[in-house]
Design a protein around this motif. Sequence first.
Motif, mmCIF file in Angstrom:
data_model
loop_
_atom_site.group_PDB
_atom_site.id
_atom_site.type_symbol
_atom_site.label_atom_id
_atom_site.label_comp_id
_atom_site.label_asym_id
_atom_site.label_seq_id
_atom_site.Cartn_x
_atom_site.Cartn_y
_atom_site.Cartn_z
ATOM 1 N N THR A 246 2.723 1.684 -15.599
ATOM 2 C CA THR A 246 3.083 1.949 -14.207
ATOM 3 C C THR A 246 2.379 0.920 -13.333
ATOM 4 O O THR A 246 1.407 0.287 -13.761
ATOM 5 C CB THR A 246 2.603 3.336 -13.778
ATOM 6 N N ARG B 30 -5.244 -3.554 -4.029
ATOM 7 C CA ARG B 30 -4.034 -3.868 -4.792
ATOM 8 C C ARG B 30 -3.646 -5.342 -4.696
ATOM 9 O O ARG B 30 -2.549 -5.720 -5.078
ATOM 10 C CB ARG B 30 -2.867 -3.013 -4.303
ATOM 11 N N ASN C 153 -2.430 -2.324 -12.165
ATOM 12 C CA ASN C 153 -3.466 -2.691 -11.203
ATOM 13 C C ASN C 153 -4.860 -2.441 -11.786
ATOM 14 O O ASN C 153 -5.754 -3.285 -11.687
ATOM 15 C CB ASN C 153 -3.268 -1.894 -9.919
ATOM 16 N N THR C 154 -5.028 -1.281 -12.430
ATOM 17 C CA THR C 154 -6.323 -0.979 -13.047
ATOM 18 C C THR C 154 -6.639 -1.986 -14.144
ATOM 19 O O THR C 154 -7.768 -2.479 -14.253
ATOM 20 C CB THR C 154 -6.282 0.443 -13.643
ATOM 21 N N ASN D 281 0.820 -1.204 0.000
ATOM 22 C CA ASN D 281 0.000 0.000 0.000
ATOM 23 C C ASN D 281 0.851 1.250 0.000
ATOM 24 O O ASN D 281 0.484 2.263 -0.580
ATOM 25 C CB ASN D 281 -0.940 -0.015 1.210
ATOM 26 N N GLU E 106 0.313 1.406 -10.998
ATOM 27 C CA GLU E 106 -1.101 1.786 -10.889
ATOM 28 C C GLU E 106 -1.877 1.364 -12.142
ATOM 29 O O GLU E 106 -2.984 0.840 -12.050
ATOM 30 C CB GLU E 106 -1.241 3.308 -10.705
ATOM 31 N N LYS F 246 2.336 1.383 -3.482
ATOM 32 C CA LYS F 246 1.283 1.362 -4.507
ATOM 33 C C LYS F 246 1.598 0.408 -5.661
ATOM 34 O O LYS F 246 1.427 0.734 -6.832
ATOM 35 C CB LYS F 246 1.034 2.774 -5.044
#
Lengths: 397, 336, 298
Positions: free
Chosen positions: A338, A146, A343-344, A126, A340, A129
Amino acid sequence: MPLTTPWRSRALTAALLAAVLTTSSACGDDAPGTSAGGSIKIGLLASLSGTYQAVGTEIRDGFQLYLDTHDGKLGGRQVDLIVADEGNGAQTAVPAATKLLKQDRVSALTGIVGGGSVAGVTPVLNETKVPLVGSNGRPELKDVSRVWHTSYLSDEPGAAIAQHVRDNVKGSVYAIGPDYQGGWDELRGFTDAFGKIGGKLANADGKTTFTPFPATTNFLPYFARIKASGAAAVYTFYAGSAAVDFVKQYAQSEIKDIPLYAAGFLTEGGVLNAQGEAARDIYSVLNYSPDLDNAENRAFVAAWKAKHDGSPTTYALASYDAAAVLDRAIGAAGSNPTPEAINTAIGQLGQIASPRGTWQFSTTTHSPVQKWYLRQVRQDGRALSNTVVGDLATVGR
Amino acid sequence: MRGEVIRRARGGIAALVLVGLVVAPWVVDDYTTSILARTLALALVGVSVALLTGVAGMPTLGQTAPYAAGAYACAVVGSRVSDVGVVQLVVAAAAGALLAALTVPLVVHARGVIVLMITLAIGELVVIVLGRWRSVTGGTDGLAGIPAVRPFWGFPALASDQARYLYALVVVATLIGVVLVLLRTRAGLVLRAGRDDETRLRASGHRVAVHLSGAHIAAGAIAGAAGSLLVVAQQYISPADFGFDTSALLLLGVVIGGTASVGGALVGAALVIAVRDWLFGVLPGHAPLVLGALFVATVYLLPTGVNRARGRLRPRDAPAHEPVAHDQATVAEAHR
Amino acid sequence: MIAVAAGTNRIDPYLIPALDGVAYGLLVFVAASGLVFCFGVANILNLAHGLLYAIGGYTAAALLDGGWASLGLALAVGVLAAAAAGVLLAGLLTPVAAGNHLSQALLTFGVALAGGSLLVAGFGPDNPQVRVPAALEGSVMVAGHRYAAYRLVFIVVAAVLALALYLVVRRTRAGMLVRAAVDDPEMVACLGVSPARIRAGVLAAAGALAGAAGVLGAPIIGPGTGTADTVLLLSLVVVVLGGLGSMAGTLLAALAIGEIQTLGVALLPSAAPFLLFAAMAAVLAVRARGLAGRWRPA
């Protein structure tokens, strides 16, 4: 101040301390997870030493197999796979994961054998990230934004087989398992579902019997209690050494004729070889079996057998699928994948074709909605193996 | 004359190490900083092990018990009552001291290897309780989601690795200072005298059991405080943090550093833990092999290891044949 | 009255656990007896003792093929290999002062870590299969209950081994030297027996015993990644409980541990996880208090 350590040893320890400090800082590498050359860093954390080494090795080999059969690329990018050792649990897993996340700055983390290790790594995930695509242990987590798992939730095998046991066993069932989180969840999954459809436990107080873990190497006293309970069948979950001891002692005990149902890990992989004849006829429930008849599985098993002795396990499969998930997610994350973005992208994958059959991530738990299979240990050529004898429920929420 | 030189050199090294530790978070990367913060917590437990093993003559494998008590007390207070570091530290130290006080009747009359085994049993029992008391400890999967700590009322929460590390450093330095001062008092002298010649001390009217109990409870408080630092550094705790391998590594680290020296124990324990954590990251699969080889090598390299009967762990009937080391407080000294 | 109330039905479910406690206890005794020698005679705290057992266990797994000849071969190879490892350990320990237990612990712990890692590297991380002779594979009826044939035979073999051990220590010159070395090490040195040779001999004997236990006990506590730790812990508990050096005490402690781990678990299932360590802490604390009382001037 007391002074017993001679001067020389103090100088030595000071020098050692300095050496450690400088080497570790020299290793400091500020490169981001992806580089201009189109490569991407992935961290794999698994038990490569200690009690769970057998599972950890399968997880590493499963991921590596996917890379080897896909030109070492995920999502079109060359993968720089950085492996670290989880050891026996969180106390070694947390620093190793911290290295992958904060020093190597990987774009995604995968693997991790123990549920406790996953829980321990979560704060670091976390903070940095970075997404985790776990391939085995899954603890109860408050926030899964995540965290993704290609394996299963620990209470799912039991829930998937409960109806089958209810339909096929005439009488009460004795529930027994190891006394730690994994054991509690596995057995709760069974007893809850079994109780809901009217099944009765044979245990004296109506509650599951838990054996000290990992201290129990002798199950005979428990078998005496099962005998006394008059159970018509036994449901259990053990893995690793405990599974070997349990099965071998069961086959020589006075309850050897009572049918044994189990979560598939009881007879999965290397433990089945160690159990030998003692494992014959055991029924188990799992999300995978190497004899599943689909194109993905045939290719997977053939590729595995070309590199390793024996058949792939569910551990190797979950890690192979973790690589497949990352492959598609990185590909979908665009020109700048990235952590993030990856993850998306994982959240938007939809159906995933896999050797276990098609599955997809649950939107609430981030673990698979998948079909479970009933298997039995049967002769397959010269060796015993887990053979699929039927489909069970599709579970996932 | 030589003693004076050594003392100065020692002071110089200590000052250099301290300066190095203070500037470290700005020199090294986040990973090293976070590992250092965690290592500091474990090194503080190492100091409590050294207090019992080297100073009081009670070799222990059970300091993970008060360490765990402190860590869980801090985690529970941190998630339900207060995020103020000082509060958590005091609660953790009290929890550690309480657990140590409860186990005093078990250990205070035992010596040598017997203490080692009793404390081993206590440590294992505590781990078993932690794994089963799910409503408080979260079971074997541990407690996660502990909020970040603020050192004092009105301070911001510690959100970065640097901040957490510096907080741990300040706490450890303060506690070590207190320990060093306490060891110079009469109680510290009596303690060491009892270790060296218990019968004479007893004969001269000292109540050895009372001193040992005090030392045990104080060591428990230090270990408890270290537990709160682990929570700060890691924001997660599980029974695995307090298992037998942790206590064994700490004892070995203390042996490497010199059992009776606080600074040595600190460095020894820190080194062993840091090297282990580092090896699991860089040499996946070979960490135990390398760590084992390092232990063997250390025995030969360290002058304390070979042919110097310094161990406190002899069977109860074996006579002590030790040269008088310069730290030994004699009974006469204790009577001053 | 009470005897009538506790009829056969009350006792019956506990027969097999009680019998199995004997098998388990005897295995622990044979495994721990080597550590008694190390500790009582050579004054060595050997934390690599579990490794010696694991060597025997892996040898059994590698050599056993279901025939009697392979059992004999495995026993010979396992004993020799573990004894050789013991001698190697004695060599490594030579520069470490006798009685410096903390340095010994450091060195032997290192050997155990590294050696365990090498064993797993050589034999693989999976638990290997252990195939006992076919005649012992099944189970036999004992007082109306099924019990593993191998364990029943093991009880007999281990009892014979324990008796032989007792006679060797009591009656032979080597045994007398060993006992003399416990009582008065300087006297034995005066007899012209070098401490280094005693140390090597003792560690070889300890290795042989652990190796034998490892081969014979492989079907009970099988080889695997955690075997060395399990055996070391049980052996340490037994040696300390048994009074650091007494054979009879060790046997008693081992049987007590065996019964605690089986009969105790059957009788008090809810307390099962705590039984071993709670019993150990209690016994040791009570005994330490007793000793301290005796030391005090009247």
